[in-house]
Structure formats: structure tokens, C-alpha cells
Design an enzyme around this catalytic site. Structure first.
Site, short mmCIF file in Angstrom:
data_model
loop_
_atom_site.label_atom_id
_atom_site.label_comp_id
_atom_site.label_asym_id
_atom_site.label_seq_id
_atom_site.Cartn_x
_atom_site.Cartn_y
_atom_site.Cartn_z
CD GLU A 150 11.11 -7.86 5.61
OE1 GLU A 150 10.95 -9.03 5.83
OE2 GLU A 150 10.37 -6.67 6.04
N PRO A 174 0.80 -1.03 0.06
CG PRO A 174 -0.16 -1.12 2.19
CD PRO A 174 0.60 -1.95 1.24
CG ASN A 175 -0.21 4.08 1.32
OD1 ASN A 175 -0.99 4.86 0.82
ND2 ASN A 175 -0.12 3.32 2.55
CG ASN A 191 7.60 -2.67 0.07
OD1 ASN A 191 7.45 -2.31 0.93
ND2 ASN A 191 8.98 -1.20 -0.36
NE ARG A 225 3.87 6.88 2.02
CZ ARG A 225 4.81 5.33 2.55
NH1 ARG A 225 4.76 4.13 1.42
NH2 ARG A 225 4.35 5.10 2.91
CB ALA A 232 2.16 0.39 6.77
NE ARG A 238 7.35 4.46 9.47
CZ ARG A 238 6.53 4.21 8.35
NH1 ARG A 238 6.09 3.34 8.15
NH2 ARG A 238 5.59 5.86 9.47
CE1 TYR A 274 9.05 5.75 2.80
CE2 TYR A 274 8.04 6.31 2.80
CZ TYR A 274 8.20 5.65 3.14
OH TYR A 274 7.18 5.00 4.39
NE ARG A 279 10.89 5.68 7.80
CZ ARG A 279 9.02 5.86 6.92
NH1 ARG A 279 9.49 4.27 6.34
NH2 ARG A 279 7.89 5.98 7.37
CG HIS A 314 10.99 -2.25 3.79
ND1 HIS A 314 9.82 -2.47 4.42
CD2 HIS A 314 12.02 -4.06 4.81
CE1 HIS A 314 8.93 -3.18 5.22
NE2 HIS A 314 10.72 -4.29 5.23
CG LEU A 315 11.75 2.15 -1.67
CD1 LEU A 315 10.19 3.19 -1.84
CD2 LEU A 315 12.43 2.63 -2.80
CB SER A 316 12.72 4.14 4.89
OG SER A 316 11.26 3.35 5.26
C1 DQA Z 1 8.22 0.55 4.02
C2 DQA Z 1 8.48 1.20 4.91
C3 DQA Z 1 6.78 1.15 5.72
O1 DQA Z 1 7.52 1.07 7.42
C4 DQA Z 1 6.04 1.65 4.85
O2 DQA Z 1 5.02 1.81 5.86
C5 DQA Z 1 5.74 2.64 3.98
C6 DQA Z 1 7.21 1.57 3.49
C7 DQA Z 1 9.54 1.51 2.91
O3 DQA Z 1 9.34 0.93 1.47
O4 DQA Z 1 10.53 1.97 3.25
O5 DQA Z 1 4.76 2.68 3.21
O6 DQA Z 1 7.90 -0.43 2.91
#
Ligand code: DQA
Length: 151
Positions: free
Chosen positions: A100, A12-13, A76, A20, A79, A113, A25, A109, A102-104
């Protein structure tokens, strides 16, 4: 030897990448990330199918569909990483190798998370390198699959 088939799932997102929270990101769009994955995949002589879903059920269904058509999953889950037992159960249910990403760096954080439901059933996790998390994750998954190919 047939080409490896990799499913890339964005949660999502992530369709909002580019607008965003760019300080977290970056400015790359999801289309740009997918294009980079497709280029790297071609260099590695593999196939990637990149899909993005905002709902948990759609991600679960996409994982089920991978069962007889894919060799591994790069995910990825956004959330849902931190909340979804359903996605973890789907991933362990199809029994495909999972990486798995993640960008961040999720460990730098908010504390909510820091926990991933997916990490314990993944081969490994790459977090904090922006788009390179996906590219490194793809390479790690392909290497794993080639080293562990049966037959
Ligand atoms: C994320 C990190 C998650 O905590 C966040 O909710 C995202 C992006 C990342 O790619 O850093 O939507 O997965």
C-alpha cells in the site's frame, strides 16, 4: 526465470495529480509517476501495468483480473483506503502480495485518513514520500516476491 508481473492500481482522483492540491500531492502528473514506475521496473527486470479507476467496482474487478496474471499488487486506493471493505476483501480474496502506498503522510492529516482498511492485509505500507512512495513500494514488493518465490 520469467519476469515478475506487477499490477499498479491508482484509485479515485489520482488522475487529477498535477492540479489537485499541489501543496499536498506535488506537481507531478499521474503520467509522470507511471513513466517513473515503468523506468524503475525495467531496471529491476520486472513488468508493471499501471491502471487508474475512479470507481470502487472497477478497482475490485481489476484486482480479480490480477488473479491468474500478476505476481503482486502495488496500490494507492486514494480515499477508498479509508472506506472500502470491498477493495480489502478483493485484495485478500486473490491472495496476492500487496504493498500500500500514499503520496502524502496520511498520519499527519485529518483523523479520518489515519485508518486504512488495506494495511492489515498488506505486506507493508509506504506513506509520505510523494512519487518516491510508489518507487520504494515497487522495490519492496519486488524484493519480497524474489525472496519468497516458490520453486
Ligand atoms: C492519498 C491519501 C488519501 O487520504 C487521499 O484520499 C488520496 C490520496 C495519498 O496518496 O496521499 O486520494 O491516498
Amino acid at each position: 526465470m520469467p519476469q515478475l508481473q506487477i499490477l499498479v492500481l491508482h484509485g479515485p482522483n489520482l488522475n487529477l495529480l498535477g492540479v489537485r492540491d499541489p501543496s499536498i500531492y506535488g506537481r507531478l502528473t499521474l503520467e509522470q509517476i507511471n513513466a517513473a514506475l515503468e523506468n524503475r521496473s525495467a531496471e529491476l527486470h520486472t513488468n508493471v501495468a499501471c491502471q487508474q479507476y475512479n470507481s470502487e467496482g472497477a478497482i475490485v474487478e481489476a484486482i480479480h483480473e490480477a488473479l491468474n496474471s500478476k505476481d503482486g499488487i502495488l496500490i494507492n486506493a486514494g480515499a477508498y483506503t479509508h472506506t472500502s471493505i470491498a477493495i480489502r476483501d478483493a485484495l485478500s480474496g486473490v491472495n496476492l502480495p500487496v504493498v500500500e502506498v500514499h503520496l502524502s503522510n496520511i498520519y499527519c492529516r485529518e483523523s479520518f485518513r489515519h485508518h486504512s482498511y488495506i494495511a492489515p492485509i498488506a505486506i507493508g505500507q509506504i506513506s509520505g514520500f510523494g512519487m518516491d512512495s510508489y518507487l520504494l513500494g515497487l522495490e519492496a514488493l519486488v524484493r519480497y516476491l524474489r525472496n519468497n518465490r516458490s520453486g
